[in-house]
Design a protein around this motif. Structure first.
Motif, PDB file in Angstrom:
ATOM      1  N   ASN A 293       2.324 -14.733  15.579  1.00  0.00           N
ATOM      2  CA  ASN A 293       0.888 -14.779  15.903  1.00  0.00           C
ATOM      3  C   ASN A 293       0.522 -15.992  16.765  1.00  0.00           C
ATOM      4  O   ASN A 293      -0.612 -16.478  16.715  1.00  0.00           O
ATOM      5  N   ASN A 294       1.473 -16.460  17.558  1.00  0.00           N
ATOM      6  CA  ASN A 294       1.175 -17.579  18.446  1.00  0.00           C
ATOM      7  C   ASN A 294       0.180 -17.151  19.521  1.00  0.00           C
ATOM      8  O   ASN A 294       0.310 -16.068  20.104  1.00  0.00           O
ATOM      9  N   PRO A 295      -0.844 -17.970  19.821  1.00  0.00           N
ATOM     10  CA  PRO A 295      -1.885 -17.571  20.773  1.00  0.00           C
ATOM     11  C   PRO A 295      -1.354 -17.193  22.152  1.00  0.00           C
ATOM     12  O   PRO A 295      -1.888 -16.277  22.792  1.00  0.00           O
ATOM     13  N   TYR A 296      -0.314 -17.892  22.640  1.00  0.00           N
ATOM     14  CA  TYR A 296       0.193 -17.596  23.978  1.00  0.00           C
ATOM     15  C   TYR A 296       0.922 -16.244  24.011  1.00  0.00           C
ATOM     16  O   TYR A 296       0.703 -15.436  24.918  1.00  0.00           O
ATOM     17  N   HIS A 297       1.745 -15.997  23.020  1.00  0.00           N
ATOM     18  CA  HIS A 297       2.396 -14.691  22.956  1.00  0.00           C
ATOM     19  C   HIS A 297       1.384 -13.583  22.667  1.00  0.00           C
ATOM     20  O   HIS A 297       1.514 -12.466  23.182  1.00  0.00           O
ATOM     21  N   ASN A 298       0.369 -13.892  21.843  1.00  0.00           N
ATOM     22  CA  ASN A 298      -0.696 -12.908  21.605  1.00  0.00           C
ATOM     23  C   ASN A 298      -1.345 -12.475  22.920  1.00  0.00           C
ATOM     24  O   ASN A 298      -1.585 -11.279  23.157  1.00  0.00           O
TER      25      ASN A 298
END
Length: 554
Positions: free
Chosen positions: A453-458
């Motif tokens: 759930n990392n913001p960049y991968h999201n």
């Protein structure tokens, strides 16, 4: 620390006060007016003077006003002060320790200009120049150089009174060579890093005031210094903690040929309706765009970080300089209603859209097919959401140090944006540029330990979904930096001694997603990223009638 200011007609008069929590005497004045029509102060100059002999507070004020620094301090929301020697005269060891204590007391310094006068200049030349990792510029008036070994720290310097041997010392430190001269100056410049420069004044009769004014014009106004390596700049640092600070160009709008307009406007048309208030933004108009034909000029919208001043991106992001060169218009919006210069309303995504349409009405030369948005931190989160929710308005979007959180943040979340992307997939395409430092400790860069759930991968996942690009697996073994396999992988070593890791994702021949990691960089703007982002943006336009994306291969 008590700080006061007096302003006389036709001249700005400064009154300093003694800085507390220091064992030696330092007098300082800081401009805290925060005028919305001036500069924000994030990269403001701090002029610190080493005088010929110790000064009283009254004498320090007289020297500062003799130099006429007050006008610069107020205009650029800066600071000015005097650092007295520890004793009756300068002692290299004791006064170096005092200097270190001052740096540690200030913690967050971005544009420190050191002024040395007489014996103070001798101390600056022999000691400060060799400990100048945080110093953005040096001005010396008089003084001597006792050592001959060049400093290993590059620092821009203005040398007065024709002292060629001293200029040669600073030129060696900057790895700069003579490139030009006129009747009054010799200029030494590093061809790989033009901000590493030395100006030698040939005017041996210039007064202190005249020499300083010339130093500001020719050198001191050109750059600031910035540290975001292995930490986040605004968290502060101790003396020498992170090595030499980066040299960056200082924004002076007049010199770029860019005019700025401050706008406060009621979206209710001036009517006193319940819940109404003022929207607040800045418009930046380059000379190249002022009289451009109707519908011919791009618009770039900038969104600041959480609770930042809404000059953050224009002053530190690099887009204004590119706008001046390429002739597009910029608007930076107070979109949160929560920064130092508050608007009465939180704009949200709909309010941002309202401002864009208002700016388009003001400047009919704006091309409605080429509107782009870029944001920092929270502004990067907002720009990522705008690309999904306002896909009819923007031709491409970008974010720096901010993306899409799993939880509800600034009006959207991963799930809400994913659901909207599901509805639009197959009908809408949106180019997305994402960049961040791997040492970002605010919005943490994805690693093996935190990629869930990392913001960049999201954000990349949402834009893959919208653009119908097959999702790539998270695989840090195969891709240890970006964490997922991407195309056209590049590794670039910059002249700032930083490494960029770049990957792209394509839909056919279109590079619709670009992800860039800045190795060991913290949570803030990396100025060269503005050019990278603009080069990505200008590949795309959006048909104003059909709202279809158009790709223009470069």
């Amino acid at each position: 620390m008590m700080i006061m200011a007096l302003q006389a007609i036709g001249q700005v008069t400064i009154q300093v006060a003694k800085v507390d929590k220091l064992d030696h005497t330092v007098y300082l004045y800081r401009d805290t007016t925060r005028s919305i029509d001036g500069y924000a102060g994030m990269t403001a100059p701090m002029f610190m003077i080493y005088p010929d002999t110790p000064l009283s507070e009254t004498e320090a004020n007289a020297l500062i006003n003799e130099l006429e620094i007050g006008e610069l301090v107020v205009k650029y929301a800066g600071s000015v002060g005097v650092i007295n020697p520890v004793g009756k005269t300068y002692d290299n060891k004791a006064d170096l320790e005092a200097y270190k204590a001052f740096i540690n007391r200030m913690r967050n310094i971005s544009n420190l200009k050191i002024i040395g006068i007489g014996r103070g200049a001798t101390f600056v030349n022999n000691v400060i120049s060799r400990n100048a990792a945080e110093v953005a510029g040096i001005f010396t008036y008089g003084g001597t150089m006792k050592g001959k070994t060049a400093s290993h720290i590059p620092v821009p310097a203005y040398i007065s009174q024709g002292n060629r041997s001293l200029a040669s010392y600073y030129a060696k430190a900057n790895d700069a060579v003579e490139v030009k001269r006129d009747e009054a100056h010799i200029y030494y410049i590093n061809d790989r890093e033009p901000l590493q420069q030395v100006v030698l004044s040939l005017n041996k009769k210039a007064s202190l005031k005249e020499a300083f004014a010339d130093a500001w014009k020719t050198l001191l106004s050109k750059n600031y210094r910035f540290s975001n390596y292995k930490h986040t700049s605004y968290m502060g640092a101790q003396f020498g903690q992170y090595g030499n600070y980066e040299l960056e160009p200082y924004l002076i709008l007049d010199e770029l040929g860019v005019s700025r307009k401050t706008v406060k406007k009621s979206p209710s048309g001036g009517q006193n309706l319940p819940g109404s208030g003022l929207f607040f933004w800045y418009e930046y108009l380059p000379e190249k765009a002022a009289n451009a034909p109707k519908g011919s000029v791009p618009l770039v919208v900038l969104l600041h970080g959480n609770a930042n001043d809404n000059r953050t991106q224009s002053e530190t992001g690099g887009f204004i300089e590119i706008a001046a060169e390429e002739g597009f218009i910029v608007a930076e919006i107070e979109w949160q209603g929560a920064g130092p210069n508050r608007s009465e309303l939180f704009l949200g995504l709909d309010g941002i859209e309202y401002v864009v349409y208002d700016v388009m009405q003001t400047y009919p030369q704006i091309d409605p097919s080429r509107i782009y948005v870029q944001g920092l931190s929270a502004g990067g989160m907002a720009s990522a959401a705008l690309g999904i929710k306002k896909s009819h308005l923007f031709a491409a979007v970008g974010g720096h140090s901010g993306a899409i959180f799993d939880r509800w943040t600034f009006g959207s979340s991963y799930q809400s944006l994913r659901d909207e992307a599901t509805q639009k997939a197959g009908y809408v395409q949106m180019p997305y540029f994402l960049i961040s430092g791997t040492a970002d400790d605010v919005v943490r860069f994805p690693t093996v330990e935190n990629h869930q759930n990392n913001p960049y991968h999201n954000a990349i996942r949402v834009y893959q979904h919208l653009n119908q690009i097959p999702e790539t697996a998270i695989d840090f073994a195969a891709e240890p930096v970006l964490g997922m396999k991407m195309h056209k992988r590049e590794t670039i070593l910059t002249n700032k001694h930083l490494t960029l890791e770049i990957g792209k994702l394509y839909k056919g021949d279109m590079p619709l997603i670009q992800f860039t990691a800045i190795i060991d960089y913290g949570h803030w703007n990396y100025r060269p990223a503005a050019q990278m982002m603009w080069d990505f943006f200008k590949q795309y336009s959006r048909d104003p009638e059909t709202k279809k994306l158009i790709y223009h291969p470069q």
